[in-house]
Design an enzyme around this catalytic site. Structure first.
Site, PDB file in Angstrom:
ATOM      1  N   PHE A   1      59.984  26.807  56.570  1.00 21.47           N
ATOM      2  CA  PHE A   1      60.432  27.460  55.342  1.00 21.47           C
ATOM      3  C   PHE A   1      59.222  27.882  54.515  1.00 21.47           C
ATOM      4  O   PHE A   1      58.460  27.046  54.047  1.00 21.47           O
ATOM      5  CB  PHE A   1      61.356  26.547  54.549  1.00 21.47           C
ATOM      6  CG  PHE A   1      62.166  27.299  53.538  1.00 21.47           C
ATOM      7  CD1 PHE A   1      63.338  27.950  53.915  1.00 21.47           C
ATOM      8  CD2 PHE A   1      61.750  27.383  52.227  1.00 21.47           C
ATOM      9  CE1 PHE A   1      64.078  28.678  52.988  1.00 21.47           C
ATOM     10  CE2 PHE A   1      62.484  28.102  51.289  1.00 21.47           C
ATOM     11  CZ  PHE A   1      63.649  28.745  51.673  1.00 21.47           C
TER      12      PHE A   1
ATOM     13  N   LYS B   1      61.242  35.628  61.614  1.00 22.95           N
ATOM     14  CA  LYS B   1      61.282  34.295  62.235  1.00 22.95           C
ATOM     15  C   LYS B   1      62.157  34.398  63.476  1.00 22.95           C
ATOM     16  O   LYS B   1      63.330  34.019  63.444  1.00 22.95           O
ATOM     17  CB  LYS B   1      61.982  33.321  61.287  1.00 22.95           C
ATOM     18  CG  LYS B   1      61.121  32.585  60.320  1.00 22.95           C
ATOM     19  CD  LYS B   1      62.019  31.571  59.606  1.00 22.95           C
ATOM     20  CE  LYS B   1      61.402  31.043  58.363  1.00 22.95           C
ATOM     21  NZ  LYS B   1      62.345  30.234  57.576  1.00 22.95           N
TER      22      LYS B   1
ATOM     23  N   ASP C   1      65.676  36.047  59.204  1.00 20.93           N
ATOM     24  CA  ASP C   1      65.792  34.663  59.655  1.00 20.93           C
ATOM     25  C   ASP C   1      66.923  34.596  60.685  1.00 20.93           C
ATOM     26  O   ASP C   1      66.731  34.992  61.841  1.00 20.93           O
ATOM     27  CB  ASP C   1      66.051  33.801  58.407  1.00 20.93           C
ATOM     28  CG  ASP C   1      66.074  32.305  58.667  1.00 20.93           C
ATOM     29  OD1 ASP C   1      65.424  31.853  59.611  1.00 20.93           O
ATOM     30  OD2 ASP C   1      66.748  31.580  57.907  1.00 20.93           O
TER      31      ASP C   1
ATOM     32  N   LYS D   1      66.542  38.934  45.703  1.00 24.31           N
ATOM     33  CA  LYS D   1      65.373  39.160  44.869  1.00 24.31           C
ATOM     34  C   LYS D   1      64.092  39.088  45.701  1.00 24.31           C
ATOM     35  O   LYS D   1      63.039  39.527  45.271  1.00 24.31           O
ATOM     36  CB  LYS D   1      65.283  38.067  43.785  1.00 24.31           C
ATOM     37  CG  LYS D   1      66.493  37.964  42.912  1.00 24.31           C
ATOM     38  CD  LYS D   1      66.370  36.659  42.058  1.00 24.31           C
ATOM     39  CE  LYS D   1      67.707  36.326  41.460  1.00 24.31           C
ATOM     40  NZ  LYS D   1      67.677  34.969  40.831  1.00 24.31           N
ATOM     41  N   GLY D   2      64.219  38.506  46.902  1.00 23.22           N
ATOM     42  CA  GLY D   2      63.033  38.167  47.682  1.00 23.22           C
ATOM     43  C   GLY D   2      62.102  39.321  48.016  1.00 23.22           C
ATOM     44  O   GLY D   2      60.904  39.114  48.187  1.00 23.22           O
TER      45      GLY D   2
ATOM     46  N   ARG E   1      58.205  32.313  43.752  1.00 22.15           N
ATOM     47  CA  ARG E   1      58.182  33.739  44.093  1.00 22.15           C
ATOM     48  C   ARG E   1      56.883  34.397  43.629  1.00 22.15           C
ATOM     49  O   ARG E   1      56.450  35.397  44.185  1.00 22.15           O
ATOM     50  CB  ARG E   1      59.352  34.477  43.418  1.00 22.15           C
ATOM     51  CG  ARG E   1      60.733  34.053  43.907  1.00 22.15           C
ATOM     52  CD  ARG E   1      61.765  35.053  43.384  1.00 22.15           C
ATOM     53  NE  ARG E   1      63.127  34.550  43.457  1.00 22.15           N
ATOM     54  CZ  ARG E   1      63.915  34.635  44.534  1.00 22.15           C
ATOM     55  NH1 ARG E   1      63.456  35.183  45.633  1.00 22.15           N
ATOM     56  NH2 ARG E   1      65.141  34.174  44.512  1.00 22.15           N
TER      57      ARG E   1
ATOM     58  N   GLU F   1      63.388  44.207  53.423  1.00 21.23           N
ATOM     59  CA  GLU F   1      63.777  42.797  53.317  1.00 21.23           C
ATOM     60  C   GLU F   1      62.527  41.914  53.340  1.00 21.23           C
ATOM     61  O   GLU F   1      61.497  42.289  53.898  1.00 21.23           O
ATOM     62  CB  GLU F   1      64.721  42.528  54.494  1.00 21.23           C
ATOM     63  CG  GLU F   1      65.529  41.284  54.590  1.00 21.23           C
ATOM     64  CD  GLU F   1      66.096  40.583  53.382  1.00 21.23           C
ATOM     65  OE1 GLU F   1      65.418  40.480  52.349  1.00 21.23           O
ATOM     66  OE2 GLU F   1      67.208  40.047  53.521  1.00 21.23           O
ATOM     67  N   ASP F   2      62.628  40.765  52.716  1.00 29.69           N
ATOM     68  CA  ASP F   2      61.478  39.854  52.700  1.00 29.69           C
ATOM     69  C   ASP F   2      61.302  39.154  54.041  1.00 29.69           C
ATOM     70  O   ASP F   2      60.204  39.086  54.592  1.00 29.69           O
ATOM     71  CB  ASP F   2      61.608  38.814  51.566  1.00 29.69           C
ATOM     72  CG  ASP F   2      62.960  38.070  51.569  1.00 29.69           C
ATOM     73  OD1 ASP F   2      63.828  38.381  52.402  1.00 29.69           O
ATOM     74  OD2 ASP F   2      63.126  37.179  50.717  1.00 29.69           O
TER      75      ASP F   2
ATOM     76  N   ASP G   1      61.374  32.499  47.709  1.00 31.23           N
ATOM     77  CA  ASP G   1      61.536  31.341  46.829  1.00 31.23           C
ATOM     78  C   ASP G   1      61.956  30.086  47.565  1.00 31.23           C
ATOM     79  O   ASP G   1      62.465  30.134  48.674  1.00 31.23           O
ATOM     80  CB  ASP G   1      62.632  31.636  45.792  1.00 31.23           C
ATOM     81  CG  ASP G   1      64.034  31.636  46.428  1.00 31.23           C
ATOM     82  OD1 ASP G   1      64.228  32.369  47.415  1.00 31.23           O
ATOM     83  OD2 ASP G   1      64.909  30.884  45.955  1.00 31.23           O
TER      84      ASP G   1
HETATM   85  P1  IMP Z   1      69.281  35.357  57.177  1.00 30.83           P
HETATM   86  O1  IMP Z   1      70.578  35.926  56.764  1.00 30.83           O
HETATM   87  O2  IMP Z   1      69.428  33.979  57.758  1.00 30.83           O
HETATM   88  O3  IMP Z   1      68.462  36.249  58.072  1.00 30.83           O
HETATM   89  O4  IMP Z   1      68.480  35.038  55.865  1.00 30.83           O
HETATM   90  C1  IMP Z   1      67.748  35.964  55.226  1.00 30.83           C
HETATM   91  C2  IMP Z   1      67.450  35.514  53.822  1.00 30.83           C
HETATM   92  O5  IMP Z   1      67.275  34.098  53.737  1.00 30.83           O
HETATM   93  C3  IMP Z   1      66.135  36.093  53.380  1.00 30.83           C
HETATM   94  O6  IMP Z   1      66.319  37.336  52.768  1.00 30.83           O
HETATM   95  C4  IMP Z   1      65.622  35.048  52.411  1.00 30.83           C
HETATM   96  O7  IMP Z   1      66.120  35.293  51.124  1.00 30.83           O
HETATM   97  C5  IMP Z   1      66.185  33.747  52.923  1.00 30.83           C
HETATM   98  N1  IMP Z   1      65.182  33.019  53.733  1.00 30.83           N
HETATM   99  C6  IMP Z   1      65.182  32.828  55.064  1.00 30.83           C
HETATM  100  N2  IMP Z   1      64.114  32.131  55.469  1.00 30.83           N
HETATM  101  C7  IMP Z   1      63.396  31.869  54.356  1.00 30.83           C
HETATM  102  C8  IMP Z   1      62.144  31.198  54.116  1.00 30.83           C
HETATM  103  O8  IMP Z   1      61.457  30.686  55.005  1.00 30.83           O
HETATM  104  N3  IMP Z   1      61.755  31.147  52.822  1.00 30.83           N
HETATM  105  C9  IMP Z   1      62.457  31.699  51.799  1.00 30.83           C
HETATM  106  N4  IMP Z   1      63.612  32.358  51.982  1.00 30.83           N
HETATM  107  C10 IMP Z   1      64.085  32.443  53.243  1.00 30.83           C
HETATM  108 MG    MG Z   2      66.253  37.665  50.563  1.00 26.21          MG
END
Ligand code: IMP
Ligand code: MG
Length: 180
Positions: A152, A130, A102, A42-43, A165, A98-99, A159
């Site tokens: 974070f 990040k 990470d 949803k991000g 959000r 994508e939001d 969220d």
């Molecule tokens: P990844 O698979 O670790 O790259 O995670 C990506 C997803 O984790 C993003 O689409 C977010 O939904 C969530 N996420 C990662 N870091 C944050 C943050 O700092 N705040 C909120 N959501 C995050």
């Molecule tokens: Mg997300």
């Protein structure tokens, strides 16, 4: 809600500038192509809604929902499809919206699934990156709005435990909220 925020990283105005320049760049690059924006729920909803209006070439949209986080701030490493795409990807120039990038696990997984469906091309557009947190090292965003350190962040679609959000800017919560 505002009382829960310790620090603001990107204000509404800064986000508007970031999104506008991403939109310009994407509009240039996708002239004459079959652009399909795939929003990762949803991000990315708020980013998607603003970004698509900053894009001046024809485009289609679709949504996909995957989960990689349980209810906290740490990635579980498990990515599950909760809602799949409706549109057939053959011949489409897919841009994943994508939001935040990470660890890179979510996007790496999504990219592999989408590649298997024969789109014409596939690229990634993330609002935030990040880089310090990456565990999939070769995963890079083709379009990236801004970097954030290893903290974070919430707001503008992102969220903490499904809340915050609707904050119109990107910020960091006070420690006591994360430890509640
Ligand atoms: P990844 O698979 O670790 O790259 O995670 C990506 C997803 O984790 C993003 O689409 C977010 O939904 C969530 N996420 C990662 N870091 C944050 C943050 O700092 N705040 C909120 N959501 C995050
Ligand atoms: Mg997300």
């Amino acid at each position: 809600m505002i009382n829960s925020i310790k620090k603001t990283y990107y204000s509404e105005e800064q986000l508007a500038d970031i999104v506008s320049s991403l939109g310009k760049q994407i509009s240039e690059d996708y002239k004459g192509k079959n652009l399909l924006l795939v929003s990762v729920l949803k991000g990315s909803v708020i980013f998607m809604a603003d970004l698509m209006r900053a894009i001046t070439v024809p485009c289609e949209i679709d949504f996909m929902c995957v989960s990689s986080y349980q209810n906290g701030t740490k990635s579980s490493g498990v990515v599950k499809i909760i809602k799949d795409l409706d549109i057939n990807l053959e011949g489409k120039d897919v841009l994943i919206v994508e939001d935040i990038l990470d660890s890179g696990r979510t996007l790496s997984y999504l990219k592999t699934i989408i590649e298997g469906r024969n789109p014409n091309s596939i690229k990634i557009c993330t609002l935030l990156d990040k880089p310090e947190r990456r565990v999939v090292p070769d995963l890079v965003a083709d379009y990236s709005g801004a970097e954030v350190p290893d903290e974070f962040v919430v707001g503008y679609g992102l969220d903490y435990d499904e809340k915050y959000r609707n904050l119109p800017y990107i910020g960091v919560l006070k420690e006591e909220i994360y430890s509640e």
